[in-house]
Structures are given as structure tokens and as C-alpha cells.
Design an enzyme around this catalytic site. Structure first.
Site, PDB file in Angstrom:
ATOM      1  N   GLN A  10      50.224 -24.736  29.337  1.00 18.02           N
ATOM      2  CA  GLN A  10      51.717 -24.580  29.514  1.00 18.02           C
ATOM      3  C   GLN A  10      51.657 -24.285  31.202  1.00 18.02           C
ATOM      4  O   GLN A  10      52.345 -23.949  31.683  1.00 18.02           O
ATOM      5  CB  GLN A  10      51.723 -22.791  28.997  1.00 18.02           C
ATOM      6  CG  GLN A  10      52.394 -23.250  27.275  1.00 18.02           C
ATOM      7  CD  GLN A  10      52.519 -22.256  26.967  1.00 18.02           C
ATOM      8  OE1 GLN A  10      53.504 -22.018  26.863  1.00 18.02           O
ATOM      9  NE2 GLN A  10      51.669 -21.151  26.468  1.00 18.02           N
ATOM     10  N   ASP A  16      49.602 -25.184  37.284  1.00 13.40           N
ATOM     11  CA  ASP A  16      49.069 -24.894  38.707  1.00 13.40           C
ATOM     12  C   ASP A  16      48.026 -25.686  38.937  1.00 13.40           C
ATOM     13  O   ASP A  16      47.656 -25.454  40.475  1.00 13.40           O
ATOM     14  CB  ASP A  16      48.204 -23.339  38.941  1.00 13.40           C
ATOM     15  CG  ASP A  16      47.442 -22.961  36.895  1.00 13.40           C
ATOM     16  OD1 ASP A  16      47.045 -23.829  37.319  1.00 13.40           O
ATOM     17  OD2 ASP A  16      47.486 -21.260  36.586  1.00 13.40           O
ATOM     18  N   HIS A  35      54.108 -28.588  31.014  1.00 15.40           N
ATOM     19  CA  HIS A  35      54.948 -28.391  31.576  1.00 15.40           C
ATOM     20  C   HIS A  35      55.166 -29.172  32.871  1.00 15.40           C
ATOM     21  O   HIS A  35      55.991 -28.690  33.667  1.00 15.40           O
ATOM     22  CB  HIS A  35      55.226 -27.020  31.385  1.00 15.40           C
ATOM     23  CG  HIS A  35      55.823 -25.761  30.569  1.00 15.40           C
ATOM     24  ND1 HIS A  35      55.637 -24.494  29.986  1.00 15.40           N
ATOM     25  CD2 HIS A  35      56.488 -26.764  29.514  1.00 15.40           C
ATOM     26  CE1 HIS A  35      56.073 -24.073  29.574  1.00 15.40           C
ATOM     27  NE2 HIS A  35      56.320 -25.390  28.553  1.00 15.40           N
ATOM     28  N   CYS A  69      63.626 -43.220  43.970  1.00 20.12           N
ATOM     29  CA  CYS A  69      62.425 -44.456  43.716  1.00 20.12           C
ATOM     30  C   CYS A  69      61.987 -43.909  42.756  1.00 20.12           C
ATOM     31  O   CYS A  69      60.802 -44.466  42.695  1.00 20.12           O
ATOM     32  CB  CYS A  69      62.565 -44.950  45.045  1.00 20.12           C
ATOM     33  SG  CYS A  69      61.069 -44.166  45.892  1.00 20.12           S
ATOM     34  N   ASN A  79      43.698 -12.720  24.738  1.00 19.29           N
ATOM     35  CA  ASN A  79      45.303 -12.794  25.186  1.00 19.29           C
ATOM     36  C   ASN A  79      45.081 -10.808  25.691  1.00 19.29           C
ATOM     37  O   ASN A  79      44.301 -10.396  24.774  1.00 19.29           O
ATOM     38  CB  ASN A  79      46.141 -12.820  24.448  1.00 19.29           C
ATOM     39  CG  ASN A  79      47.379 -12.999  25.027  1.00 19.29           C
ATOM     40  OD1 ASN A  79      47.322 -13.379  26.753  1.00 19.29           O
ATOM     41  ND2 ASN A  79      48.365 -11.994  25.446  1.00 19.29           N
TER      42      ASN A  79
HETATM   43  P1  NAD Z   1      53.516 -15.381  29.784  1.00 24.21           P
HETATM   44  O1  NAD Z   1      53.898 -14.166  30.614  1.00 24.21           O
HETATM   45  O2  NAD Z   1      54.373 -14.991  28.831  1.00 24.21           O
HETATM   46  O3  NAD Z   1      52.287 -14.621  28.532  1.00 24.21           O
HETATM   47  C1  NAD Z   1      50.766 -14.418  29.601  1.00 24.21           C
HETATM   48  C2  NAD Z   1      50.284 -13.466  28.591  1.00 24.21           C
HETATM   49  O4  NAD Z   1      48.997 -13.039  29.479  1.00 24.21           O
HETATM   50  C3  NAD Z   1      50.729 -12.089  28.178  1.00 24.21           C
HETATM   51  O5  NAD Z   1      50.785 -11.908  26.910  1.00 24.21           O
HETATM   52  C4  NAD Z   1      49.795 -11.273  28.897  1.00 24.21           C
HETATM   53  O6  NAD Z   1      48.997 -10.545  28.536  1.00 24.21           O
HETATM   54  C5  NAD Z   1      48.411 -12.813  29.295  1.00 24.21           C
HETATM   55  N1  NAD Z   1      47.216 -12.018  30.065  1.00 24.21           N
HETATM   56  C6  NAD Z   1      47.487 -11.780  31.275  1.00 24.21           C
HETATM   57  N2  NAD Z   1      46.721 -12.070  32.651  1.00 24.21           N
HETATM   58  C7  NAD Z   1      45.164 -11.835  31.253  1.00 24.21           C
HETATM   59  C8  NAD Z   1      44.141 -12.337  31.320  1.00 24.21           C
HETATM   60  N3  NAD Z   1      43.280 -11.873  32.621  1.00 24.21           N
HETATM   61  N4  NAD Z   1      43.019 -12.727  30.370  1.00 24.21           N
HETATM   62  C9  NAD Z   1      43.797 -12.867  29.252  1.00 24.21           C
HETATM   63  N5  NAD Z   1      45.310 -12.711  29.279  1.00 24.21           N
HETATM   64  C10 NAD Z   1      45.718 -11.982  30.408  1.00 24.21           C
HETATM   65  O7  NAD Z   1      52.703 -16.706  29.702  1.00 24.21           O
HETATM   66  P2  NAD Z   1      53.017 -18.612  28.838  1.00 24.21           P
HETATM   67  O8  NAD Z   1      52.390 -17.881  27.309  1.00 24.21           O
HETATM   68  O9  NAD Z   1      51.812 -19.109  29.169  1.00 24.21           O
HETATM   69  O10 NAD Z   1      54.108 -18.491  29.164  1.00 24.21           O
HETATM   70  C11 NAD Z   1      55.144 -18.308  30.357  1.00 24.21           C
HETATM   71  C12 NAD Z   1      55.625 -19.675  31.195  1.00 24.21           C
HETATM   72  O11 NAD Z   1      55.731 -19.641  32.373  1.00 24.21           O
HETATM   73  C13 NAD Z   1      54.879 -20.924  30.423  1.00 24.21           C
HETATM   74  O12 NAD Z   1      55.704 -21.554  30.510  1.00 24.21           O
HETATM   75  C14 NAD Z   1      54.689 -21.237  31.813  1.00 24.21           C
HETATM   76  O13 NAD Z   1      54.539 -22.869  32.136  1.00 24.21           O
HETATM   77  C15 NAD Z   1      54.935 -20.215  32.860  1.00 24.21           C
HETATM   78  N6  NAD Z   1      54.079 -19.536  33.622  1.00 24.21           N
HETATM   79  C16 NAD Z   1      53.282 -20.295  34.253  1.00 24.21           C
HETATM   80  C17 NAD Z   1      52.329 -20.045  35.361  1.00 24.21           C
HETATM   81  C18 NAD Z   1      50.844 -21.193  36.420  1.00 24.21           C
HETATM   82  O14 NAD Z   1      51.133 -21.811  36.471  1.00 24.21           O
HETATM   83  N7  NAD Z   1      49.498 -20.063  35.897  1.00 24.21           N
HETATM   84  C19 NAD Z   1      52.469 -18.548  35.737  1.00 24.21           C
HETATM   85  C20 NAD Z   1      53.258 -18.222  35.229  1.00 24.21           C
HETATM   86  C21 NAD Z   1      54.610 -18.679  34.515  1.00 24.21           C
END
Ligand code: NAD
Length: 240
Positions: free
Chosen positions: A98, A101, A116, A127, A214
């Protein structure tokens, strides 16, 4: 972690499903974390298509001040690197992510299905010309909204904004990989947003083993064969 290592050893069609949590230790905060970085810029604005159409300058300021410096500095962590290693060893079939980055590719992963999109790539709404992040950033010092280098049209990031549909072909690819997996490992996703939550359920319904790594509990923990409420790098740094 030896149970996870055993499951990985036994699997022949391992698929990883990653979310914002896997990149948190690379310095890219999750939306739901406590970090203040997303506070100044609201995802409901910079990541929303209706808002982008009305006020693209908001996105470009966010890109200049937050997104670009963050992506420039971020390096893949132990978890990204471990998944790339598993693919090189022939153990991992694909990553469905998802995240936008690009850190999986930076870690060396080749088969990455980006639900995404990818915020390091841009394209022209007129274009279709594509441009890379660095090229666009350079022009941002002179232009408030960088225009397409070929036709002067409006550029946008190659991401799925809130309010837009996910690519049908990307979804089909992700669903096929999920259905065919025999081990499905979620890393760093809260699994509260659709369609994210549907993939582990689909995997399970098709007979795959399910592992969730997670930091916090997810609504699908009860469905999983193994759950680690730990940091992703901690689990993958030792299991792989
Ligand atoms: P989310 O923010 O809903 O959940 C992230 C989860 O990661 C949390 O439940 C948390 O407990 C867990 N977490 C945090 N640090 C962690 C670690 N070090 N190790 C393991 N788990 C950890 O994220 P999601 O489910 O990906 O959904 C959010 C949306 O936000 C996605 O659609 C995504 O595209 C977008 N998003 C992407 C980025 C990125 O590209 N890095 C950053 C922020 C949001």
C-alpha cells in the site's frame, strides 16, 4: 522467530503484504502514528483528488517541504532488506504494498505490486509524459507548480489519491497473487482500510497460512496462524 522461519522454509508461494508500518523505521511516519509530521499538512487535503484539482499548490508545497526531503533521506530498513533477500533466494514470489515510498525497490525487490502508486513518479495530465521526482523537484525552486517538460501541461504524482479508484489491472494482479499464495505475510498495516483488509481474508479463504507482523493489534489477528506485535525490523532482522 524460529516458527516464522519454519513457515517461510515450508512455503513455496510466499507473498508479503506491506503497509506504512514497514517504513516507519525508515523515518516515514504512518498517518495514524503520533508523529507530528503529518500535522502541518493534512492528508485529507494533499492526498485528495478533489482538493488537488481545486488547489494543487497545497500538494506542491507539501511535496517541497515534507515529502521530497523525507523520501530523499529515507533508507530501506532490515524488514525491506529481508523481503528483498527472500525474493533473491527464490522464496518470495511478490510484495503487494500500500506504500508509495518506493523503499522496496530501493532495497532490491523486483516484483512489487503498488496498490496506491508511487510518489517518486509524476506524469502529465495532458500528454502523459512521465518524470522522476528529482527532475520535478529541481524545477520547484522556480515554479510554484512545475509544468510538464514536454508540453507545459499540469503534472501530478503517480499515486492513487483519496477519491480515485485503484487500477483494475493492479487489483487483479494483487488478487491473483493472494489467491495463489500458500503463505501470506502482512507487515506493518493496520488492516482497517479497504481494500487492504480484503487481501488477508482472501488468502486465508484460499487455504494460505496467514502471518501478521504489526506493532499494534489488527482486526484480523484472530484469523492469523501467527501474530507478532513487534517492530517489523525486529522480526525480520532475526527471522530471515
Ligand atoms: P496505517 O497507518 O493504517 O497502519 C500502520 C500500522 O503500522 C499501525 O497499525 C502500526 O501499529 C504499525 N506500525 C508502526 N510502526 C511499525 C513498525 N516499526 N513495525 C511494524 N508495524 C508498525 O497504515 P496502512 O495500513 O498502510 O494504511 C494507511 C494508508 O496510508 C495506506 O494506504 C498507505 O498508502 C498510506 N501511507 C503510506 C506511507 C508510505 O508510503 N510509507 C506512509 C503513510 C501512509
Amino acid at each position: 522467530m524460529s516458527e516464522l522461519r519454519d513457515l517461510i522454509d515450508q512455503a513455496s508461494r510466499l507473498v508479503a503484504f506491506t503497509g506504512a508500518g514497514i517504513s516507519a523505521e525508515s523515518g516515514i511516519p504512518t498517518y495514524r502514528g503520533q508523529e507530528g509530521l503529518w500535522q502541518k499538512y493534512d492528508p485529507a487535503k494533499y492526498a485528495d483528488i478533489t482538493y488537488f484539482r481545486k488547489n494543487p499548490a497545497y500538494y506542491w508545497n507539501f511535496f517541497r517541504e515534507v515529502r521530497y526531503p523525507m523520501l530523499k533521506q529515507a533508507q530501506p530498513n532490515q524488514a525491506h532488506l529481508a523481503l528483498a533477500r527472500l525474493e533473491q533466494m527464490g522464496k518470495l514470489r511478490a510484495i503487494i504494498t500500500q506504500n508509495i515510498d518506493g523503499l522496496h525497490q530501493q532495497a532490491g525487490s523486483r516484483k512489487v505490486v503498488e496498490l496506491h502508486g508511487n510518489s517518486r513518479r509524476f506524469f502529465c495530465l495532458r500528454c502523459g509524459e512521465r518524470e522522476a521526482m528529482e527532475q520535478v523537484y529541481v524545477r520547484l525552486s522556480e515554479e510554484i507548480q512545475p509544468a510538464c517538460i514536454s508540453c507545459g501541461g499540469q503534472l501530478r504524482p503517480e499515486v492513487v489519491f483519496f477519491g480515485e479508484a485503484l487500477s483494475a489491472s493492479v487489483m487483479v494482479e494483487a488478487e491473483t497473487l493472494t489467491r495463489e499464495s500458500d503463505l501470506f505475510v502482512v507487515v506493518g498495516s493496520s488492516l482497517v482500510v479497504q481494500p487492504a483488509a480484503q487481501f488477508p481474508v482472501q488468502a486465508k479463504q484460499n487455504g494460505s497460512r496467514l502471518v501478521i507482523v504489526n506493532k499494534d493489534p489488527t482486526p484480523l489477528d484472530a484469523l492469523a496462524d501467527m501474530v507478532y506485535h513487534r517492530q517489523a525490523s525486529e522480526v525480520f532482522g532475526t527471522a530471515v
